[in-house]
Design a protein around this motif. Sequence first.
Motif, mmCIF file in Angstrom:
data_model
loop_
_atom_site.group_PDB
_atom_site.id
_atom_site.type_symbol
_atom_site.label_atom_id
_atom_site.label_comp_id
_atom_site.label_asym_id
_atom_site.label_seq_id
_atom_site.Cartn_x
_atom_site.Cartn_y
_atom_site.Cartn_z
ATOM 1 N N PRO A 55 52.558 -38.938 -45.451
ATOM 2 C CA PRO A 55 52.101 -40.122 -44.941
ATOM 3 C C PRO A 55 51.981 -41.028 -46.060
ATOM 4 C CG PRO A 55 50.549 -38.349 -45.434
ATOM 5 C CD PRO A 55 51.626 -37.675 -45.424
ATOM 6 N N HIS A 59 48.261 -44.862 -44.486
ATOM 7 C CA HIS A 59 47.723 -43.864 -43.597
ATOM 8 C C HIS A 59 46.409 -43.145 -44.110
ATOM 9 C CE1 HIS A 59 47.873 -39.826 -42.212
ATOM 10 N NE2 HIS A 59 48.425 -40.224 -41.145
ATOM 11 N N LYS A 63 42.435 -42.935 -42.454
ATOM 12 C CA LYS A 63 42.293 -41.807 -41.721
ATOM 13 C C LYS A 63 41.049 -41.328 -42.508
ATOM 14 C CE LYS A 63 43.563 -38.091 -44.453
ATOM 15 N NZ LYS A 63 42.973 -36.477 -44.786
ATOM 16 N N ASP A 101 45.064 -35.497 -38.492
ATOM 17 C CA ASP A 101 44.806 -36.252 -39.785
ATOM 18 C C ASP A 101 43.350 -35.893 -40.213
ATOM 19 O OD1 ASP A 101 47.136 -37.537 -40.213
ATOM 20 O OD2 ASP A 101 46.775 -39.107 -38.971
ATOM 21 N N VAL A 132 46.298 -41.215 -37.370
ATOM 22 C CA VAL A 132 46.644 -42.366 -37.681
ATOM 23 C C VAL A 132 48.201 -42.589 -37.466
ATOM 24 C CG1 VAL A 132 46.495 -44.226 -39.465
ATOM 25 C CG2 VAL A 132 44.587 -42.598 -39.113
ATOM 26 N N ASP A 133 48.572 -43.618 -36.836
ATOM 27 C CA ASP A 133 50.010 -43.599 -36.497
ATOM 28 C C ASP A 133 50.529 -44.838 -37.217
ATOM 29 O OD1 ASP A 133 50.074 -41.566 -34.647
ATOM 30 O OD2 ASP A 133 49.977 -42.659 -33.105
ATOM 31 N N VAL A 134 51.228 -44.770 -38.217
ATOM 32 C CA VAL A 134 51.827 -45.745 -39.239
ATOM 33 C C VAL A 134 53.493 -45.760 -39.100
ATOM 34 C CG1 VAL A 134 51.966 -46.993 -41.457
ATOM 35 C CG2 VAL A 134 49.815 -45.894 -40.816
ATOM 36 N N GLU A 155 46.047 -47.235 -34.436
ATOM 37 C CA GLU A 155 47.612 -47.741 -34.908
ATOM 38 C C GLU A 155 47.724 -49.315 -34.883
ATOM 39 O OE1 GLU A 155 52.211 -47.585 -33.343
ATOM 40 O OE2 GLU A 155 50.473 -46.800 -32.068
#
Length: 216
Positions: A55, A59, A63, A101, A132-134, A155
């Motif tokens: 990550p 990110h 999180k 996460d 958490v989508d990065v 996100e």
Amino acid sequence: MTVTLQLEQLSIFPGQRIVLRDVSWQQFEAILKELGDRRASRLVYDDGILEIRMPLPEHERSKILLSDLVKNLLEALDIDFEPFGSSTFKRMDMAKGIEPDECFYIQNHAAMIGKRRIDLTSDPPPDLAIEVDVTSKTQLEVYRALGVPELWRYEAGRLRIDILQSGWYVESPISPTFPDLPLVEILPGFVKMAATAGTRPALKAFRQWVKEHLQK
């Protein structure tokens, strides 16, 4: 000719991922053991496909802040919980494994007090998982198979709450864990506040918001 590489020969930089195919369950278990618990990478295993992610700081900050917001909320509501962070959740019979996460046992917190190892054949899955989508997308199929009832995905400044219903995730405007609070609407604002004003002021402002909302 077959080329064999050791894990220590692989370098994964922040924001990148490596996908390995035809990985047996035994190999997955061996990789988990070799990598150990003290690492920044996250692993997802789905029917022989292993993804290793590293990550970005963006990110990690998001999180951690979301986790702190949830903890503050649980404390304010006087709800018992057990945090399990990025623990590995896996089922050999399903050929599935994932490291969220952040995650929490809330409804099932009592069953997890003092637990050092998790066995999903006898232990419940976490009641709430946060992703958490990065640079990559959450693998819903793995969460669905493992039976995680509530999944939060953050996100691009947006929070989405998915609830497991009849074996499938359905988007919900509210969290069943916190049904009286408009979290989808307000939490992203406090995440953004932390990025500009700092973490402590954001958490302080959130606690004040919760206090005022509960008084109403």
